[in-house]
Motif scaffolding. Structure first.
Motif, short mmCIF file in Angstrom:
data_model
loop_
_atom_site.label_atom_id
_atom_site.label_comp_id
_atom_site.label_asym_id
_atom_site.label_seq_id
_atom_site.Cartn_x
_atom_site.Cartn_y
_atom_site.Cartn_z
N GLN A 1 -25.92 37.88 -74.86
CA GLN A 1 -25.73 38.23 -73.46
C GLN A 1 -26.80 37.56 -72.63
N VAL A 2 -26.37 36.92 -71.54
CA VAL A 2 -27.32 36.29 -70.64
C VAL A 2 -28.00 37.36 -69.80
N PRO A 3 -29.33 37.33 -69.68
CA PRO A 3 -30.01 38.32 -68.85
C PRO A 3 -29.51 38.28 -67.41
N LEU A 4 -29.36 39.44 -66.83
CA LEU A 4 -28.93 39.58 -65.46
C LEU A 4 -30.08 40.13 -64.65
N MET A 5 -30.23 39.66 -63.42
CA MET A 5 -31.33 40.09 -62.57
C MET A 5 -30.79 40.70 -61.29
N GLU A 6 -31.20 41.94 -61.03
CA GLU A 6 -30.77 42.64 -59.84
C GLU A 6 -31.76 42.45 -58.70
N SER A 7 -31.24 42.42 -57.48
CA SER A 7 -32.09 42.33 -56.30
C SER A 7 -31.32 42.86 -55.10
N GLY A 8 -32.03 43.05 -54.00
CA GLY A 8 -31.39 43.43 -52.75
C GLY A 8 -31.56 44.87 -52.35
N GLY A 9 -32.21 45.67 -53.18
CA GLY A 9 -32.41 47.06 -52.82
C GLY A 9 -33.38 47.21 -51.66
N GLY A 10 -33.50 48.45 -51.20
CA GLY A 10 -34.42 48.71 -50.10
C GLY A 10 -34.25 50.12 -49.59
N SER A 11 -34.88 50.38 -48.45
CA SER A 11 -34.81 51.70 -47.82
C SER A 11 -34.04 51.58 -46.52
N VAL A 12 -33.04 52.42 -46.36
CA VAL A 12 -32.23 52.41 -45.14
C VAL A 12 -31.96 53.84 -44.71
N GLN A 13 -31.55 53.99 -43.48
CA GLN A 13 -31.14 55.30 -43.00
C GLN A 13 -29.66 55.52 -43.32
N ALA A 14 -29.30 56.77 -43.35
CA ALA A 14 -27.90 57.11 -43.61
C ALA A 14 -26.99 56.37 -42.62
N GLY A 15 -25.90 55.87 -43.17
CA GLY A 15 -24.97 55.08 -42.37
C GLY A 15 -25.23 53.59 -42.43
N GLY A 16 -26.37 53.21 -42.98
CA GLY A 16 -26.73 51.80 -43.07
C GLY A 16 -26.04 51.09 -44.21
#
Length: 121
Positions: A1-16
């Motif tokens: 299996q090729v390693p997968l890299m996650e990104s893009g998380g963060g902190s947002v307000q509800a509805g964002g």
């Protein structure tokens, strides 16, 4: 299996909104699918959405249907999770993994580092 890299998380307000990325370092001629999972503190890790890279068919669990969309950019070996209308209960660490299609069973006993999503009310 090729390693997968996650990104893009963060902190947002509800509805964002946030868009998570799951990138593979190289293309693999796999018969399997790619899925997003999430794990909130004290909870089990659960599948959220999956995509078949060969035909683009997708599946999204009922709890996020209509708010989350899984898609792919085949040219860049990347799978996305677009999350709209975020709720505090979506707060979790999000992971992607290769799975057997039509299931959320991983093809290998491997998790990446994940990406944290925090939604405040």
């Amino acid at each position: 299996q090729v390693p997968l890299m996650e990104s893009g998380g963060g902190s947002v307000q509800a509805g964002g909104s946030l868009r998570l990325s799951c990138a593979a370092s190289e293309y693999t001629a796999s018969d399997n699918c790619i899925a997003w999972f999430r794990q909130a503190p004290g909870n089990f890790r659960m599948g959220v959405a999956r995509i078949n890279p060969r035909d683009g068919n997708t599946y999204v669990v009922n709890s996020v249907k209509g708010r989350f969309t899984i898609s792919q950019d085949s040219a860049n070996n990347t799978v996305y999770l677009q999350m709209n209308g975020l709720k505090p209960e979506d707060t979790a660490m999000y992971y992607c993994a290769e799975v057997y299609c039509r299931t959320f069973s991983r093809t290998a006993n491997y998790w990446g580092q994940g990406t944290q999503v925090t939604v405040s009310s």
